[in-house]
Design a protein around this motif. Sequence first.
Motif, mmCIF file in Angstrom:
data_model
loop_
_atom_site.group_PDB
_atom_site.id
_atom_site.type_symbol
_atom_site.label_atom_id
_atom_site.label_comp_id
_atom_site.label_asym_id
_atom_site.label_seq_id
_atom_site.Cartn_x
_atom_site.Cartn_y
_atom_site.Cartn_z
ATOM 1 N N GLY A 9 0.809 -1.113 0.005
ATOM 2 C CA GLY A 9 0.036 -0.087 -0.105
ATOM 3 C C GLY A 9 0.750 1.139 0.030
ATOM 4 O O GLY A 9 1.127 1.672 -1.179
ATOM 5 N N ILE A 10 1.193 1.702 1.126
ATOM 6 C CA ILE A 10 2.088 2.886 1.316
ATOM 7 C C ILE A 10 3.372 2.726 0.551
ATOM 8 O O ILE A 10 3.794 3.593 -0.116
ATOM 9 N N ASP A 11 3.922 1.352 0.597
ATOM 10 C CA ASP A 11 4.921 0.998 -0.074
ATOM 11 C C ASP A 11 4.832 1.464 -1.469
ATOM 12 O O ASP A 11 5.892 1.918 -1.995
ATOM 13 N N HIS A 12 3.889 0.815 -1.877
ATOM 14 C CA HIS A 12 3.885 1.152 -3.501
ATOM 15 C C HIS A 12 3.533 2.597 -3.688
ATOM 16 O O HIS A 12 4.302 3.147 -4.735
ATOM 17 N N MET A 13 2.904 3.437 -3.250
ATOM 18 C CA MET A 13 2.424 4.598 -3.461
ATOM 19 C C MET A 13 3.766 5.629 -3.248
ATOM 20 O O MET A 13 4.170 6.395 -4.264
ATOM 21 N N CYS A 63 -7.276 -2.869 -9.471
ATOM 22 C CA CYS A 63 -6.213 -1.942 -9.545
ATOM 23 C C CYS A 63 -5.339 -2.256 -8.018
ATOM 24 O O CYS A 63 -6.029 -2.585 -7.245
ATOM 25 N N ILE A 64 -4.026 -1.474 -8.141
ATOM 26 C CA ILE A 64 -3.352 -1.209 -6.968
ATOM 27 C C ILE A 64 -2.867 0.105 -7.078
ATOM 28 O O ILE A 64 -3.010 0.764 -8.105
ATOM 29 N N PRO A 65 -2.454 0.820 -6.041
ATOM 30 C CA PRO A 65 -1.993 2.117 -5.986
ATOM 31 C C PRO A 65 -0.975 2.708 -6.407
ATOM 32 O O PRO A 65 -0.003 3.097 -5.761
ATOM 33 N N VAL A 66 -0.711 2.352 -7.874
ATOM 34 C CA VAL A 66 0.622 2.555 -8.468
ATOM 35 C C VAL A 66 0.576 3.947 -9.515
ATOM 36 O O VAL A 66 1.541 4.188 -10.011
ATOM 37 N N THR A 67 -0.554 4.309 -9.494
ATOM 38 C CA THR A 67 -0.735 5.450 -10.568
ATOM 39 C C THR A 67 -1.038 6.907 -9.736
ATOM 40 O O THR A 67 -1.624 6.851 -8.549
ATOM 41 N N ILE A 68 -0.595 7.961 -10.337
ATOM 42 C CA ILE A 68 -0.367 9.389 -9.762
ATOM 43 C C ILE A 68 -1.986 9.639 -9.180
ATOM 44 O O ILE A 68 -2.197 10.474 -8.354
ATOM 45 N N ASP A 69 -2.947 9.281 -10.143
ATOM 46 C CA ASP A 69 -4.354 9.600 -9.533
ATOM 47 C C ASP A 69 -4.591 9.013 -8.357
ATOM 48 O O ASP A 69 -5.561 9.616 -7.744
ATOM 49 N N ILE A 70 -4.072 8.031 -8.117
ATOM 50 C CA ILE A 70 -4.405 7.489 -6.741
ATOM 51 C C ILE A 70 -3.433 7.737 -5.771
ATOM 52 O O ILE A 70 -3.792 8.309 -4.591
#
Length: 443
Positions: free
Chosen positions: A130-134, A414-421
């Motif tokens: 999560g936070i690691d991906h973002m 989806c996982i949170p790796v795109t800027i919009d997320i």
Amino acid sequence: MKTILVIGAGRSSSFLISYLLDQSKECDWKIRVGDVDEKNSLARVNKHENGFAFRFDITDKKQCELEISNSELVVSMLPAFMHDSVAKDCVRLGKHLVTCSYVSDGMRALDAVAKSKNIILLNECGLDPGIDHMSAMQVIDRVKAQGGEMTAFYSYCGGLVAPESNDNPWGYKFSWNPRNVILAGQGTAQFIENGENKFLSHSQVFAQAKSISVEGLGNFDAYANRDSLSYRSIYGIDTIPTMLRGTLRMTGFCRAWNAFVQLGLTDDSWKIHHVNKLSYSQLIDSFLPVGNGTIKDRTTQFLGEETNSEVIQKLEWTGIFSDEKINLIEASPAQILQELLERKWLLKAGDKDMIVMQHQFEYELRGKKHRIISSLVVKGDDEINTAMAKTVGLPAAIAIKKILSGEINRSGVCIPVTIDIYDPVLKELEEFGIRFEENQFEL
């Protein structure tokens, strides 16, 4: 009024539910919280005017259908293996889903139909994953935008005990699902180093732990975690020659934990019948070769340790050499170890946990080599309002708000790796003190 259904009200759900309830009036939400133990639901909702607590049974298909069909979005805080069942119902009924767990094969198979129904199945939106991906993607995208090329990426995260609450030789207490801790490292850890793929079995993972340093906190053990190779394409760094995702523990933990692995106490594949007739020392005896001497001495010899080494002291502290009877009837070795350590590694009243995450990036830009070290340290408030619950629950909760407001407008798995997320979620996390500190160096 939109209805959000939260399934599961365990120890990692407190901040998520609190955030949703706090936002409910302004956002015009109703929050329904269901758990197999209604006491958990009642405690989380705490009589909030926009919350409703109830007993929820994931095996009750009629209840699942009713609750999901009456919701706009479902949050599954259940154990990871239960998400697929919830996801199938959400897709069938056309409802958004958010989880904090890794994307399973079953979840991935729902991508096309979820897109056809214009609903999002957002996974891996907690701490790790999560936070690691973002936080990683924020830096990787920034380096790429400058024209840089990533050459190495290491990412580590650990749910630990805060120094002021560290009162046992392991330097560890449970702040999340104990079963996941006991079974950590099973399967094969996969990563790439200097262009060569590396594979570590469970028997090797803890034995090959490395040491990393975090400014202000000192050194930690770091062991390879799961499949790092698959994230090269997910992060858009397919050709990077070095990438490893790992887990942090206090120095000396991994060597001692490896002793449990070598003894066979982390094995969850078979069960011992009438284990309540055994003491812990008799259990250990059953794993050792026949020989003379005390259980402690024979264990020391089996592990190739010195008498009263740090490893043996850690094992003895757990009570594993004691004559205490095991308080289970039928259990796997891993379940026996978990029951013992849940009593030993309990967060006591007033105890604080601590989350430590560190990313190490290396890249080349205009002929020069650079390194960025990005670190996050978060401490819990007490044994209930933990750093683990905060960092697992808040990213998901913030993402939920952005989905329902239309700020996150995606469909499918989806996982949170795109800027919009990641951009809006990371910005709001900073308001809760979840903020990375960066140091940059030229190599």
